[in-house]
Design an enzyme around this catalytic site. Structure first.
Site, PDB file in Angstrom:
ATOM      1  N   HIS A 113       0.722  -1.297   0.014  1.00  0.00           N
ATOM      2  CA  HIS A 113      -0.016   0.034   0.193  1.00  0.00           C
ATOM      3  C   HIS A 113       0.858   1.155  -0.047  1.00  0.00           C
ATOM      4  CE1 HIS A 113      -3.870  -1.760   1.758  1.00  0.00           C
ATOM      5  NE2 HIS A 113      -3.376  -2.818   1.015  1.00  0.00           N
ATOM      6  N   GLU A 129       0.988   3.977   1.716  1.00  0.00           N
ATOM      7  CA  GLU A 129       1.505   4.170   3.147  1.00  0.00           C
ATOM      8  C   GLU A 129       2.381   3.581   3.712  1.00  0.00           C
ATOM      9  OE1 GLU A 129      -1.840   3.549   2.093  1.00  0.00           O
ATOM     10  OE2 GLU A 129      -3.289   4.325   3.488  1.00  0.00           O
ATOM     11  N   CYS A 184      -6.479   2.028   5.568  1.00  0.00           N
ATOM     12  CA  CYS A 184      -7.046   0.904   5.887  1.00  0.00           C
ATOM     13  C   CYS A 184      -6.286   0.362   7.436  1.00  0.00           C
ATOM     14  CB  CYS A 184      -6.892  -0.212   5.002  1.00  0.00           C
ATOM     15  SG  CYS A 184      -5.049  -0.836   4.955  1.00  0.00           S
ATOM     16  N   CYS A 213      -2.620  -0.185   7.433  1.00  0.00           N
ATOM     17  CA  CYS A 213      -1.876   0.993   7.196  1.00  0.00           C
ATOM     18  C   CYS A 213      -2.104   1.954   8.566  1.00  0.00           C
ATOM     19  CB  CYS A 213      -2.340   1.843   6.025  1.00  0.00           C
ATOM     20  SG  CYS A 213      -1.955   0.807   4.468  1.00  0.00           S
TER      21      CYS A 213
END
Length: 166
Positions: free
Chosen positions: A56, A58, A86, A89
């Site tokens: 992801h 992040e 999410c 993260c």
């Protein structure tokens, strides 16, 4: 430059990362980490490219920033991300001690900063974050809407093409 103008500027930089992801066929989410008003990490989603669930934006930005600073503690930084983080993260944000998170669009299906849970502000953890939401929310949401609209149209056309070949 006041905080609002800085947040808009840095979110525009995160949007540039989101555009890079979209151009690769990735869900267009971008993130940057800022330390002392300097961008120290830039990243965008790479799950499809890497076939790795944890790539992801992040997490990739956090990893880059840790390498740049030489520490897992990202104190005195701000994370800018185009979509509400999410649970995975949000956990990484807490574990890396990022003190401030700014995000654009809410994620009503998986967001764990405000939408489903408030992980970054749960006082049961040993770290909490200041959160600013909705910075360039319309632009951040629109890039996702456009991406998924195009994806659905492409899948529909492919399905129609397969039917015609039968």
């Amino acid at each position: 430059m006041d905080v609002f103008e800085k947040d808009r500027y840095f979110m525009q930089q995160a949007l540039i990362e989101a555009q890079k992801a979209g151009a690769k066929g990735e869900v267009p989410i971008g993130a940057i980490l800022v330390h002392n008003e300097e961008i120290i990490a830039r990243a965008h989603n790479l799950r499809e490219t890497t076939q790795n669930a944890v790539t992801h934006a992040e997490l990739l930005a956090i990893q880059q920033a840790c390498e740049k600073i030489g520490s897992w503690r990202l104190e005195d930084t701000t994370l800018y991300v185009t979509l509400e983080p999410c649970p995975m993260c949000a956990g990484a944000i807490l574990q890396s001690r990022v003190p401030r998170v700014v995000y654009g669009a809410r994620d009503i299906k998986a967001g764990c900063v405000d939408s489903l849970y408030r992980l970054l502000n749960d006082e049961r953890f040993n770290h909490e974050c200041d959160v600013a939401e909705g910075v360039l929310a319309e632009e951040c949401g629109q890039i996702l809407t456009d991406f998924f609209r195009t994806l659905r149209a492409r899948k529909k056309a492919e399905k129609q093409g397969r039917r015609e070949l039968q």
